[in-house]
Scaffold this active site. Structure first.
Site, mmCIF file in Angstrom:
data_model
loop_
_atom_site.group_PDB
_atom_site.id
_atom_site.type_symbol
_atom_site.label_atom_id
_atom_site.label_comp_id
_atom_site.label_asym_id
_atom_site.label_seq_id
_atom_site.Cartn_x
_atom_site.Cartn_y
_atom_site.Cartn_z
ATOM 1 N N LYS A 13 0.838 -1.219 0.000
ATOM 2 C CA LYS A 13 0.000 0.000 0.000
ATOM 3 C C LYS A 13 0.864 1.257 0.000
ATOM 4 O O LYS A 13 0.618 2.175 -0.760
ATOM 5 C CB LYS A 13 -0.871 0.082 1.268
ATOM 6 C CG LYS A 13 -1.877 -1.016 1.446
ATOM 7 C CD LYS A 13 -2.788 -0.725 2.642
ATOM 8 C CE LYS A 13 -2.082 -0.655 3.974
ATOM 9 N NZ LYS A 13 -1.511 -1.914 4.442
ATOM 10 N N ARG A 86 -9.155 1.570 9.025
ATOM 11 C CA ARG A 86 -8.746 0.204 9.318
ATOM 12 C C ARG A 86 -9.869 -0.587 9.957
ATOM 13 O O ARG A 86 -9.698 -1.746 10.291
ATOM 14 C CB ARG A 86 -7.570 0.229 10.270
ATOM 15 C CG ARG A 86 -6.267 -0.247 9.608
ATOM 16 C CD ARG A 86 -5.171 -0.112 10.620
ATOM 17 N NE ARG A 86 -3.993 -0.841 10.314
ATOM 18 C CZ ARG A 86 -2.919 -0.350 9.716
ATOM 19 N NH1 ARG A 86 -2.926 0.873 9.259
ATOM 20 N NH2 ARG A 86 -1.853 -1.088 9.555
ATOM 21 N N ARG A 123 11.641 -7.208 5.285
ATOM 22 C CA ARG A 123 11.477 -5.772 5.051
ATOM 23 C C ARG A 123 12.475 -4.942 5.852
ATOM 24 O O ARG A 123 12.676 -5.163 7.035
ATOM 25 C CB ARG A 123 10.057 -5.327 5.408
ATOM 26 C CG ARG A 123 9.853 -3.831 5.257
ATOM 27 C CD ARG A 123 8.432 -3.439 5.083
ATOM 28 N NE ARG A 123 7.665 -3.468 6.319
ATOM 29 C CZ ARG A 123 6.410 -3.073 6.412
ATOM 30 N NH1 ARG A 123 5.769 -2.661 5.327
ATOM 31 N NH2 ARG A 123 5.771 -3.133 7.556
ATOM 32 N N ARG A 157 11.420 -3.049 11.218
ATOM 33 C CA ARG A 157 10.435 -2.407 12.086
ATOM 34 C C ARG A 157 10.141 -3.315 13.275
ATOM 35 O O ARG A 157 10.073 -4.528 13.113
ATOM 36 C CB ARG A 157 9.145 -2.150 11.296
ATOM 37 C CG ARG A 157 9.054 -0.760 10.741
ATOM 38 C CD ARG A 157 7.919 -0.578 9.788
ATOM 39 N NE ARG A 157 6.610 -0.956 10.304
ATOM 40 C CZ ARG A 157 5.473 -0.734 9.671
ATOM 41 N NH1 ARG A 157 5.489 -0.137 8.491
ATOM 42 N NH2 ARG A 157 4.330 -1.110 10.179
ATOM 43 N N ARG A 168 -0.942 -8.743 13.558
ATOM 44 C CA ARG A 168 -1.439 -7.707 12.643
ATOM 45 C C ARG A 168 -2.314 -8.319 11.553
ATOM 46 O O ARG A 168 -3.315 -7.737 11.139
ATOM 47 C CB ARG A 168 -0.245 -6.943 12.044
ATOM 48 C CG ARG A 168 0.404 -6.025 13.082
ATOM 49 C CD ARG A 168 1.809 -5.639 12.690
ATOM 50 N NE ARG A 168 1.870 -4.812 11.504
ATOM 51 C CZ ARG A 168 2.918 -4.754 10.682
ATOM 52 N NH1 ARG A 168 4.003 -5.475 10.938
ATOM 53 N NH2 ARG A 168 2.892 -3.998 9.631
#
Ligand code: AMP
Length: 209
Positions: A13, A86, A123, A157, A168
């Site tokens: 996104k 969300r 990531r 992260r 998540r």
């Protein structure tokens, strides 16, 4: 243009929204980026949400609603919202806030859970400029420790650890996925599996239809 980008964590996104923002000249607003910036700067809001964001939970609706509405209040150029809404409450509040300035489209990036888990495990985010990389896609001979753009330090992260990613994803399925029904009729479906360029082209193609 008033767009919402919807999809699981790691669906691209942020990357997609940044590319579309650049191509169409529409401002990009990522609630996750704003929250991380508040945390980095040690503001009162940052201190309040630090544990929630680091733990992969959802920040209370009234906090994110205010953050978003303050920023898009009189956005003549439109906006691309990434990571917001969300849940259905946030989506209803956004519709109420926008009134007649209805959303142009809601872009849904579809990516299977296994692919999300794989992507987030690799990531890396630049501490300097915020650019996102994947350890698995680094060009041969370059070090996955320094940003290819600004030379800044690359880090994982805190909420990208395997157990936080599972949390998540669970939240995504329970809280965010019902938005696909809420937005039915306004949805633009895009396959989020593929290279950044392929996905960006898919988004641009679907928006021009
Ligand atoms: P993201 O960068 O979109 O993955 O967001 C990172 C984190 O920020 C999320 O895991 C949440 O803790 C928080 N967050 C971002 N956007 C929202 C939102 N719309 N509602 C609640 N929490 C959010």
């Amino acid at each position: 243009m008033r767009l919402v980008f919807l999809g699981p964590p790691g669906s691209g996104k942020g990357t997609g929204a940044a590319l579309v923002s650049k191509r169409l000249g529409v401002p990009h607003l990522s609630t996750g980026d704003v929250l991380r910036e508040e945390i980095r700067a040690g503001t009162e809001l940052g201190l309040r949400v630090k544990g929630i964001v680091g733990g992969g939970g959802l920040v209370p609706d009234e906090i994110v609603n205010r953050m978003v509405f303050d920023r898009i209040g009189d956005a003549e150029a439109g906006f691309i919202l990434d990571g917001y809404p969300r849940n259905v409450t946030q989506a209803r509040d956004l519709d109420l806030f926008l009134g007649e300035r209805a959303l142009t489209a809601v872009v849904h990036l579809e990516v299977p859970d296994e692919e999300v888990e794989r992507r987030l495990a690799g990531r890396l985010v630049c501490e300097g400029c915020g650019r996102i990389f994947n350890a698995g896609h680094f060009p041969p001979g370059t070090s996955p420790e320094a940003c290819l753009e600004c030379g800044g330090r690359l880090c994982h992260r805190e909420d990208d650890s395997p157990e936080k990613v599972r949390r998540r994803l669970q939240l995504y399925h329970h809280e965010t996925k019902p938005l696909l029904d809420y937005y039915s009729g306004r949805l633009v479906e895009v396959d989020g599996v593929g290279s950044i360029e392929q996905v960006a082209e898919g988004i641009m193609r679907s928006l021009s239809q």
